[in-house]
Structures are given as structure tokens and as C-alpha cells.
Design an enzyme around this catalytic site. Sequence first.
Site, short mmCIF file in Angstrom:
data_model
loop_
_atom_site.label_atom_id
_atom_site.label_comp_id
_atom_site.label_asym_id
_atom_site.label_seq_id
_atom_site.Cartn_x
_atom_site.Cartn_y
_atom_site.Cartn_z
N HIS A 85 48.47 33.72 56.84
CA HIS A 85 48.88 32.53 57.58
C HIS A 85 48.95 32.86 59.07
CE1 HIS A 85 51.18 28.98 58.77
NE2 HIS A 85 50.79 28.46 57.62
N ASP A 105 49.45 27.37 49.50
CA ASP A 105 48.33 27.01 48.63
C ASP A 105 48.16 27.91 47.43
OD1 ASP A 105 47.00 26.26 51.70
OD2 ASP A 105 47.28 24.77 50.13
C1 SDX Z 1 47.41 26.20 55.42
O1 SDX Z 1 48.70 26.35 60.19
C2 SDX Z 1 49.36 25.91 59.19
O2 SDX Z 1 50.57 25.70 59.27
C3 SDX Z 1 48.56 25.65 57.91
C4 SDX Z 1 49.35 25.25 56.68
C5 SDX Z 1 49.99 23.89 56.84
O3 SDX Z 1 50.96 23.62 56.12
O4 SDX Z 1 49.48 23.07 57.63
O5 SDX Z 1 50.34 26.21 56.40
C6 SDX Z 1 48.43 25.12 55.47
O6 SDX Z 1 46.33 26.02 55.95
C7 SDX Z 1 47.76 27.53 54.79
C8 SDX Z 1 46.61 28.58 54.91
C9 SDX Z 1 45.60 28.27 53.79
N1 SDX Z 1 44.39 29.11 53.98
C10 SDX Z 1 44.12 30.12 53.14
O7 SDX Z 1 44.85 30.51 52.23
C11 SDX Z 1 42.73 30.75 53.39
C12 SDX Z 1 42.86 32.28 53.37
N2 SDX Z 1 43.60 32.69 54.58
C13 SDX Z 1 42.84 33.07 55.75
O8 SDX Z 1 41.68 32.32 55.93
C14 SDX Z 1 43.73 33.27 57.00
O9 SDX Z 1 44.80 34.00 56.59
C15 SDX Z 1 44.20 32.07 57.78
C16 SDX Z 1 43.09 31.18 58.20
C17 SDX Z 1 45.17 31.29 56.99
C18 SDX Z 1 44.90 32.60 59.05
O10 SDX Z 1 43.94 33.22 59.79
P1 SDX Z 1 44.28 33.80 61.26
O11 SDX Z 1 45.68 33.54 61.63
O12 SDX Z 1 43.22 33.36 62.20
O13 SDX Z 1 44.23 35.34 61.00
P2 SDX Z 1 42.91 36.18 61.03
O14 SDX Z 1 41.82 35.43 60.32
O15 SDX Z 1 42.69 36.64 62.41
O16 SDX Z 1 43.33 37.38 60.07
C19 SDX Z 1 44.05 38.48 60.61
C20 SDX Z 1 43.51 39.67 59.81
C21 SDX Z 1 41.97 39.75 59.83
O17 SDX Z 1 41.63 41.12 59.66
P3 SDX Z 1 41.17 41.93 61.04
O18 SDX Z 1 40.03 41.15 61.64
O19 SDX Z 1 42.41 41.95 61.92
O20 SDX Z 1 40.75 43.29 60.52
O21 SDX Z 1 43.87 39.54 58.42
C22 SDX Z 1 42.70 39.41 57.62
C23 SDX Z 1 41.56 39.04 58.56
O22 SDX Z 1 40.33 39.54 58.03
N3 SDX Z 1 42.97 38.33 56.68
C24 SDX Z 1 42.64 38.35 55.39
C25 SDX Z 1 43.13 37.13 54.88
N4 SDX Z 1 43.68 36.41 55.86
C26 SDX Z 1 43.58 37.15 56.98
N5 SDX Z 1 42.03 39.26 54.64
C27 SDX Z 1 41.88 38.95 53.33
N6 SDX Z 1 42.30 37.79 52.75
C28 SDX Z 1 42.92 36.87 53.50
N7 SDX Z 1 43.35 35.73 52.95
#
Ligand code: SDX
Length: 427
Positions: free
Chosen positions: A305, A362
Site C-alpha cells: 500500500h 483487497d
Molecule cells: C487500494 O491509495 C489507497 O488508499 C488505495 C486503497 C483505497 O482504499 O482507496 O487503499 C485501495 O488500491 C489498495 C491497494 C490494492 N492494490 C494491490 O493490492 C495491488 C498490489 N500492490 C501493489 O501494486 C502496490 O503495493 C501498490 C500499488 C498498492 C502501492 O505501490 P507503491 O506505493 O507505488 O509502491 P511501489 O510500487 O513503489 O512498491 C515499493 C516496493 C517496490 O519494490 P522496489 O522497486 O522498491 O524494489 O515494493 C514492491 C515494489 O516492487 N512491491 C511489491 C508489492 N507491492 C509493492 N512486491 C510484490 N508484491 C506487491 N504487492
Amino acid sequence: MADNKAKLTIAETSVDLDVLSPTLGSKVIDIRTLGSKGYYTYDPGFTSTASCESKITFIDGDNGILLHRGFPIGQLATESTYLEVCYILLYGEAPTQEQYDKFKTTVTRHTMIHEQITRLFNGFRRDSHPMAVLCGVTGALAAFYHDALDVSNPVHRDITAYRLLSKMPTVAAMCYKYSIGQPFVYPKNDLSYAGNFLHMMFATPCEEYVVNPVLERAMDRIFILHADHEQNASTSTVRTAGSSGANPFACIAAGIASLWGPAHGGANEACLRMLEEIKTVEHIPEFIKRAKDKNDSFRLMGFGHRVYKNYDPRATVMRETCHEVLKELNLNDSLLEVAMELERIALNDPYFIEKKLYPNVDFYSGIILKALGIPSNMFTVIFAIARTIGWIAHWNEMHEDGLKIARPRQLYTGYSERDFKSEIKKK
Ligand code: SDX
């Protein structure tokens, strides 16, 4: 109110900036005067940028805290109803019994939609994704309800808030019925908000559909848990669309479009698909490996998140609700077993610990919704029903605070000026 200053020094230029203090959370540096000094800030994805001031919802991501108008989500989820939370989000205070009864009656009395709208559905293929239909029909509501579209008029904004809050479940259930070739079911005013939605989803003309109170309560709680969440992608989309003075139906349709993405509201559908792909506990390690692999675009859906670097408090309630629903229905969903084991492994894996990746809202919702008999392509539609009140509350707050069109600047790295020479032979 600025209670101290920041000094930004760039080469010979130094700029004094106000530092504004919040009620809760981080202070913000007011950079509004930077543009006149010839500088912009650069923050793709707004990882460190506050786009507005708001009094609606507060999230403390490090401590897993979520407050709606100061009320903790855990208390609201167990002691309130979705319509009471809607009132709180819209008007800022918990309603008296009299205020609640009036609000509930008004919402109930606006659940029907213009009969002409039912014909709109015939333009869609039956196998259209329900989110595509919901997005289209919601935007089209502006063609039917244009008697209260003066967005500068608070009375008009209130009327539109009721219409959207009341009609979203009706339109959403119609998207489902249309996709399975069953007749639309009209709202029933003697049912609760959640009960009415379940009835419109599952009733048929052939026999009485009796709403199961445990499932009704679970549905209402799922609506509460998804109601609002500060300036998430879809809410920011609604604010940006609304900043031009666009009509509320168009703004909410834009929010639906943004919510549909798998990184946002589409994650619940994607998470269930992921659990179905993992299938058994034995396959979990290979998926954890893929999630950690930089060269693999696969991510653990329902994990991570932008704000929560701790457990999403909604996921905790969702997990409890999941057990309640499966127990009530006497269901042994193997996916729950996979989800629990996946959660246990991930929470003990250094990769997820270092990156502070926890289950989000989720992660469990898909299992509950599946147990309620809702197909996975309707999961994000459920999220959109619930989030409509959050979108409206923020859209309203933006108008109350005085509209300023959202127009970000950019870091331009394209060509400098050059002469144009056409290669095309003009006829
Ligand atoms: C919702 O914003 C809100 O409030 C949203 C929400 C709401 O109520 O409105 O809470 C609802 O959207 C919840 C999130 C649902 N999405 C998912 O579950 C999809 C999986 N999650 C990821 O796509 C990700 O965690 C995000 C999009 C939710 C957040 O991404 P960020 O904040 O842009 O973080 P990032 O992508 O920069 O990740 C940081 C690191 C990265 O690694 P590095 O590049 O630093 O090496 O963490 C890793 C990412 O690769 N990472 C994950 C991961 N999420 C982040 N690695 C594996 N699995 C994951 N799920």
C-alpha cells in the site's frame, strides 16, 4: 496556519516557504509561491505531495490507523451502519436519530432510476465487464438528472449526493443482471441499503428471495470498509475532474474508471484470480518467488500500500468477517486456507518485511464476496458502490473550499525548438 518556516536555497536564490501544521500527521511545506520564483517541484505519483486540505479522513500508515471524521474504522465497522457512515462522511458529525431517519428515508426514496435508462443497457454486449457498463451508465446519468447540476449551488450538490448514493446499488445490480440475462429487479423500500442491494442482485420473478441477515450485515460492513480513504487514485481523479466544474455524474464516472485499475480497486478481483491460480498451499513458494523477482511483473495482489506500512486496519476487520460468513454458510473455502498460509509466509519473509508490505483491504474481500455468491467481475463494482460516498464527500469539500482547476506543471525533456520539414507529398 503557518507555525514555522522553511528556507529553500538554490544557487544564489533562497526562498522562504511557510510550513503548515495539520491536526494529525505530517506538516506540509507550502510551495505555492515557488512557481513565481521560476521553480516547480517534481513528484510523479505524488509520493510526497499533498494535493489539498481535507477534514474527511485521516490515515496513519505507520501505525495502521484509519479515521473517518475522527472516528476509528474498527468502531465504525462493528458499531455503525453504512448509511450512518455516509452521513458522517458527508456532514462531519454522527447523526441524531431524527437526522438519521430523515437521511435514510431520503436515500431509500431515490433508489429507482429513470425507466429510460434501462434501455441504455441494451447497447452493451451481455459479456461486457460490469465495470465498463457501470462507468458508461453512471456518466450517462447526467443526461437524465440535469435539474440540479449547478455545482456552485450547495442545494444542488446535496440533491446529487442523494441521487448518486441511492442509485449506485440499483445500477450496479442491473449491470450484474444484464450480464447473466436475468430481468432487472426493482428496489424495495422496506429493505436496508445492503439488503436491498443483495435483493436486486439475487431475487428473480420466480420466487421470493429472503435476505440472510448475516450476509446483509457482512455486505454492509464491506461497504463501510470501502467508503473512503483520503486522496487515493480514484478520489484524486474525482477531485481533478471536478476542479474544472464538471458535473458530478461525469466526475464519479471518472472515479469508477480509475478505481478499475488492478493496482487500485481492481486488486480484489485480481487477488481472487491469483489465489485461484495458486490453488494449493504447496504452490505458494513459487508465487512468493515471482513476487520478489524484479524481472517478473507479477505482484502479490492484495499486498502492499502506498500509505500503510503496517497492517491495513480494514484487512483485519475483513479477515474476521470472512470467518463469520464462511461459518454462517458452513463453507470450507480452500482459497481461505491458501490466503491464510500466503499471509503467514509473506509476513515472515524478509523481502516483505523490509519493504513493509502487508495485506490490504483487497486481500480478504474477494473470498467474502465469492462466498456471498458475487462473481469476481463484480468485485470492483461493489468497491465502487461503497466508495461513491467518499468521492462525493471529497468533491463536495473541494467545492466548499473554493474551486481551483487542477493544472500540474511538468519536467520537459523533449526537443528544443526546431524547423518543421514535411516528407508528405500534399495532394
Ligand atoms: C487500494 O491509495 C489507497 O488508499 C488505495 C486503497 C483505497 O482504499 O482507496 O487503499 C485501495 O488500491 C489498495 C491497494 C490494492 N492494490 C494491490 O493490492 C495491488 C498490489 N500492490 C501493489 O501494486 C502496490 O503495493 C501498490 C500499488 C498498492 C502501492 O505501490 P507503491 O506505493 O507505488 O509502491 P511501489 O510500487 O513503489 O512498491 C515499493 C516496493 C517496490 O519494490 P522496489 O522497486 O522498491 O524494489 O515494493 C514492491 C515494489 O516492487 N512491491 C511489491 C508489492 N507491492 C509493492 N512486491 C510484490 N508484491 C506487491 N504487492
